[in-house]
Scaffold this motif. Structure first.
Motif, PDB file in Angstrom:
ATOM      1  N   THR B  60       1.836 -28.698 -21.568  1.00 32.61           N
ATOM      2  CA  THR B  60       1.587 -29.702 -20.545  1.00 32.61           C
ATOM      3  C   THR B  60       0.554 -30.683 -21.073  1.00 32.61           C
ATOM      4  OG1 THR B  60      -0.162 -28.375 -19.521  1.00 32.61           O
ATOM      5  CG2 THR B  60       2.084 -28.138 -18.627  1.00 32.61           C
ATOM      6  N   ALA B  61       0.530 -31.872 -20.483  1.00 32.89           N
ATOM      7  CA  ALA B  61      -0.482 -32.856 -20.846  1.00 32.89           C
ATOM      8  C   ALA B  61      -0.786 -33.678 -19.613  1.00 32.89           C
ATOM      9  CB  ALA B  61       0.003 -33.755 -21.980  1.00 32.89           C
ATOM     10  N   ASP B  62      -2.051 -33.831 -19.321  1.00 40.65           N
ATOM     11  CA  ASP B  62      -2.473 -34.613 -18.166  1.00 40.65           C
ATOM     12  C   ASP B  62      -3.190 -35.862 -18.622  1.00 40.65           C
ATOM     13  OD1 ASP B  62      -3.183 -31.571 -16.438  1.00 40.65           O
ATOM     14  OD2 ASP B  62      -1.505 -32.952 -16.111  1.00 40.65           O
ATOM     15  N   LEU B  63      -2.803 -36.971 -18.027  1.00 34.50           N
ATOM     16  CA  LEU B  63      -3.464 -38.230 -18.328  1.00 34.50           C
ATOM     17  C   LEU B  63      -4.747 -38.318 -17.516  1.00 34.50           C
ATOM     18  CD1 LEU B  63      -3.546 -41.063 -19.567  1.00 34.50           C
ATOM     19  CD2 LEU B  63      -2.114 -41.843 -17.662  1.00 34.50           C
ATOM     20  N   ASN B  64      -5.862 -38.492 -18.192  1.00 33.71           N
ATOM     21  CA  ASN B  64      -7.161 -38.655 -17.554  1.00 33.71           C
ATOM     22  C   ASN B  64      -7.649 -40.068 -17.865  1.00 33.71           C
ATOM     23  OD1 ASN B  64      -9.971 -38.713 -16.987  1.00 33.71           O
ATOM     24  ND2 ASN B  64     -10.043 -36.479 -17.090  1.00 33.71           N
ATOM     25  N   LYS B  65      -7.436 -40.967 -16.913  1.00 32.40           N
ATOM     26  CA  LYS B  65      -7.787 -42.369 -17.168  1.00 32.40           C
ATOM     27  C   LYS B  65      -9.294 -42.560 -17.266  1.00 32.40           C
ATOM     28  CE  LYS B  65      -3.620 -44.518 -15.332  1.00 32.40           C
ATOM     29  NZ  LYS B  65      -3.060 -45.540 -14.429  1.00 32.40           N
ATOM     30  N   GLY B  66     -10.059 -41.743 -16.554  1.00 31.89           N
ATOM     31  CA  GLY B  66     -11.507 -41.883 -16.615  1.00 31.89           C
ATOM     32  C   GLY B  66     -12.043 -41.559 -18.001  1.00 31.89           C
ATOM     33  N   GLU B  67     -11.484 -40.530 -18.615  1.00 32.82           N
ATOM     34  CA  GLU B  67     -11.920 -40.132 -19.954  1.00 32.82           C
ATOM     35  C   GLU B  67     -11.017 -40.711 -21.034  1.00 32.82           C
ATOM     36  OE1 GLU B  67     -13.818 -35.788 -18.614  1.00 32.82           O
ATOM     37  OE2 GLU B  67     -12.202 -35.889 -20.096  1.00 32.82           O
ATOM     38  N   THR B  68     -10.033 -41.489 -20.619  1.00 34.14           N
ATOM     39  CA  THR B  68      -9.024 -42.059 -21.546  1.00 34.14           C
ATOM     40  C   THR B  68      -8.524 -40.986 -22.495  1.00 34.14           C
ATOM     41  OG1 THR B  68     -10.702 -42.930 -23.103  1.00 34.14           O
ATOM     42  CG2 THR B  68      -9.902 -44.407 -21.370  1.00 34.14           C
ATOM     43  N   SER B  69      -8.045 -39.896 -21.911  1.00 34.24           N
ATOM     44  CA  SER B  69      -7.551 -38.787 -22.728  1.00 34.24           C
ATOM     45  C   SER B  69      -6.174 -38.352 -22.259  1.00 34.24           C
ATOM     46  CB  SER B  69      -8.526 -37.609 -22.676  1.00 34.24           C
ATOM     47  OG  SER B  69      -8.540 -37.033 -21.383  1.00 34.24           O
ATOM     48  N   PHE B  70      -5.457 -37.712 -23.161  1.00 36.66           N
ATOM     49  CA  PHE B  70      -4.123 -37.187 -22.884  1.00 36.66           C
ATOM     50  C   PHE B  70      -3.962 -35.939 -23.749  1.00 36.66           C
ATOM     51  CE2 PHE B  70      -0.092 -37.228 -21.100  1.00 36.66           C
ATOM     52  CZ  PHE B  70       0.938 -37.279 -22.032  1.00 36.66           C
ATOM     53  N   HIS B  71      -4.754 -34.939 -23.451  1.00 41.79           N
ATOM     54  CA  HIS B  71      -4.771 -33.732 -24.272  1.00 41.79           C
ATOM     55  C   HIS B  71      -3.547 -32.868 -23.986  1.00 41.79           C
ATOM     56  CE1 HIS B  71      -8.643 -35.129 -25.240  1.00 41.79           C
ATOM     57  NE2 HIS B  71      -9.347 -34.510 -24.288  1.00 41.79           N
ATOM     58  N   LEU B  72      -3.047 -32.233 -25.027  1.00 38.36           N
ATOM     59  CA  LEU B  72      -1.875 -31.356 -24.936  1.00 38.36           C
ATOM     60  C   LEU B  72      -2.358 -29.912 -24.889  1.00 38.36           C
ATOM     61  CD1 LEU B  72       1.292 -31.323 -25.115  1.00 38.36           C
ATOM     62  CD2 LEU B  72       0.990 -30.960 -27.580  1.00 38.36           C
ATOM     63  N   LYS B  73      -1.823 -29.166 -23.930  1.00 37.21           N
ATOM     64  CA  LYS B  73      -2.307 -27.800 -23.739  1.00 37.21           C
ATOM     65  C   LYS B  73      -1.158 -26.808 -23.607  1.00 37.21           C
ATOM     66  CE  LYS B  73      -6.341 -29.455 -21.190  1.00 37.21           C
ATOM     67  NZ  LYS B  73      -7.113 -29.427 -19.934  1.00 37.21           N
ATOM     68  N   LYS B  74      -1.451 -25.584 -24.040  1.00 41.47           N
ATOM     69  CA  LYS B  74      -0.521 -24.473 -23.845  1.00 41.47           C
ATOM     70  C   LYS B  74      -1.361 -23.210 -23.687  1.00 41.47           C
ATOM     71  CE  LYS B  74       3.635 -22.259 -25.624  1.00 41.47           C
ATOM     72  NZ  LYS B  74       4.753 -22.316 -26.588  1.00 41.47           N
ATOM     73  N   PRO B  75      -1.097 -22.417 -22.674  1.00 36.81           N
ATOM     74  CA  PRO B  75      -1.966 -21.257 -22.428  1.00 36.81           C
ATOM     75  C   PRO B  75      -1.865 -20.165 -23.488  1.00 36.81           C
ATOM     76  CG  PRO B  75      -0.167 -21.324 -20.830  1.00 36.81           C
ATOM     77  CD  PRO B  75      -0.091 -22.590 -21.623  1.00 36.81           C
ATOM     78  N   PHE B  76      -0.672 -19.976 -24.080  1.00 34.72           N
ATOM     79  CA  PHE B  76      -0.488 -18.877 -25.031  1.00 34.72           C
ATOM     80  C   PHE B  76       0.342 -19.381 -26.222  1.00 34.72           C
ATOM     81  CE2 PHE B  76      -2.216 -16.085 -21.958  1.00 34.72           C
ATOM     82  CZ  PHE B  76      -1.642 -16.388 -20.734  1.00 34.72           C
ATOM     83  N   ALA B  77      -0.280 -19.544 -27.359  1.00 43.17           N
ATOM     84  CA  ALA B  77       0.412 -20.075 -28.538  1.00 43.17           C
ATOM     85  C   ALA B  77       1.427 -19.084 -29.088  1.00 43.17           C
ATOM     86  CB  ALA B  77      -0.610 -20.410 -29.619  1.00 43.17           C
ATOM     87  N   GLN B  78       2.542 -19.624 -29.550  1.00 44.02           N
ATOM     88  CA  GLN B  78       3.589 -18.839 -30.199  1.00 44.02           C
ATOM     89  C   GLN B  78       3.718 -19.308 -31.651  1.00 44.02           C
ATOM     90  OE1 GLN B  78       5.078 -16.309 -28.487  1.00 44.02           O
ATOM     91  NE2 GLN B  78       3.668 -16.898 -26.849  1.00 44.02           N
ATOM     92  N   GLU B  79       4.208 -18.422 -32.508  1.00 35.22           N
ATOM     93  CA  GLU B  79       4.346 -18.795 -33.922  1.00 35.22           C
ATOM     94  C   GLU B  79       5.246 -20.017 -34.093  1.00 35.22           C
ATOM     95  OE1 GLU B  79       4.651 -14.241 -35.155  1.00 35.22           O
ATOM     96  OE2 GLU B  79       4.806 -15.555 -36.893  1.00 35.22           O
ATOM     97  N   GLU B  80       6.263 -20.133 -33.254  1.00 31.90           N
ATOM     98  CA  GLU B  80       7.190 -21.265 -33.374  1.00 31.90           C
ATOM     99  C   GLU B  80       6.581 -22.593 -32.948  1.00 31.90           C
ATOM    100  OE1 GLU B  80       7.758 -18.422 -31.742  1.00 31.90           O
ATOM    101  OE2 GLU B  80       8.581 -18.794 -29.737  1.00 31.90           O
ATOM    102  N   ASP B  81       5.355 -22.564 -32.440  1.00 37.07           N
ATOM    103  CA  ASP B  81       4.658 -23.806 -32.089  1.00 37.07           C
ATOM    104  C   ASP B  81       4.030 -24.472 -33.313  1.00 37.07           C
ATOM    105  OD1 ASP B  81       3.424 -22.238 -29.070  1.00 37.07           O
ATOM    106  OD2 ASP B  81       5.256 -23.425 -29.381  1.00 37.07           O
ATOM    107  N   SER B  82       3.999 -23.774 -34.430  1.00 33.64           N
ATOM    108  CA  SER B  82       3.422 -24.355 -35.643  1.00 33.64           C
ATOM    109  C   SER B  82       4.210 -25.599 -36.030  1.00 33.64           C
ATOM    110  CB  SER B  82       3.461 -23.337 -36.790  1.00 33.64           C
ATOM    111  OG  SER B  82       2.625 -22.242 -36.516  1.00 33.64           O
ATOM    112  N   ALA B  83       3.526 -26.736 -36.119  1.00 33.31           N
ATOM    113  CA  ALA B  83       4.181 -28.025 -36.354  1.00 33.31           C
ATOM    114  C   ALA B  83       3.120 -29.112 -36.424  1.00 33.31           C
ATOM    115  CB  ALA B  83       5.163 -28.338 -35.218  1.00 33.31           C
TER     116      ALA B  83
END
Lengths: 112, 107
Positions: B60-83
């Motif tokens: 998921t990623a949430d746009l935070n206009k106040g902090e001008t951020s769009f961080h990408l998050k995942k609660p539990f990393a999987q090996e197939e996420d390597s990229a």
């Protein structure tokens, strides 16, 4: 389902030569954009076309030019090649401006 | 001028650990923000877009206009996420990509 196709996949040129890269968008997509990607960097925007008209240009010299044809395919031309033009050139198609990009596999250009 | 900053070129996490890939942007208008991913030997592809507000592959990623951020998050990393992950901003008739973050998930 044919994705974005680019040709050629690899190209070797010498300094001072000219090169033409080709891109065919996904059927129904009217917008094409071009990017240069050097190792360790993100894609750098070169041009964007929509309905055969230029709709954006990045910070690249006039040696770089492009066009979009009536069938929405596109060509990127680079004149007077420099060693620094060696890079992966990516084409992407979109249904419209600011929409998600569908990328091709790229053309790897080496300038010797 | 529009700018996208990804401060980490490499992020290593253990499988099952939370992941946060940072993206900050500079843009005077209303941004169209995207995350693109490139798996090994595959082409760049869209992961998600801020206006869709959907979760793709657990990210998921949430746009935070106040902090001008769009961080990408995942609660539990999987090996197939390597990229390689790229944050991108579309606006002012151009698309600006960040330098990319290589995510390495350690088994």
């Amino acid at each position: 389902d044919a994705g974005v196709t680019q040709s050629p996949t690899h190209l070797i040129k010498t300094r001072g030569q000219q090169v033409t890269l080709r891109c065919s968008p996904i059927s129904g997509h009217k917008s094409v954009s071009w990017y240069q990607q050097v190792l360790g960097q993100g894609p750098q925007f070169i041009f964007q076309y929509y309905e055969k008209e230029e709709r954006g240009r990045g910070n690249f010299p006039d040696r770089f030019s492009a066009r979009q044809f009536p069938n929405y395919s596109s060509e990127l031309n680079v004149n007077a090649l420099l060693l620094g033009d060696s890079a992966l050139y990516l084409c992407a198609s979109m249904t419209g401006l600011n929409e998600k990009l569908f990328f091709g596999s790229g053309t790897q250009l080496s300038v010797l | 001028a529009q700018r996208v900053t990804q401060p980490e070129k490499l992020l290593s996490v253990f499988k099952g650990a939370p992941v946060e890939l940072k993206c900050n942007y500079s843009y005077s208008g209303s941004p169209e923000l995207f995350w693109y991913v490139q798996y090994s030997r595959q082409r760049l592809q869209l992961l998600l877009r801020h206006i869709s507000r959907e979760s793709i592959k657990g990210f998921t990623a949430d746009l935070n206009k106040g902090e001008t951020s769009f961080h990408l998050k995942k609660p539990f990393a999987q090996e197939e996420d390597s990229a390689m992950y790229y944050c991108a901003l579309a606006g002012d008739q151009k698309v600006t990509f960040g330098i990319g973050t290589k995510l390495q998930v350690i088994p």
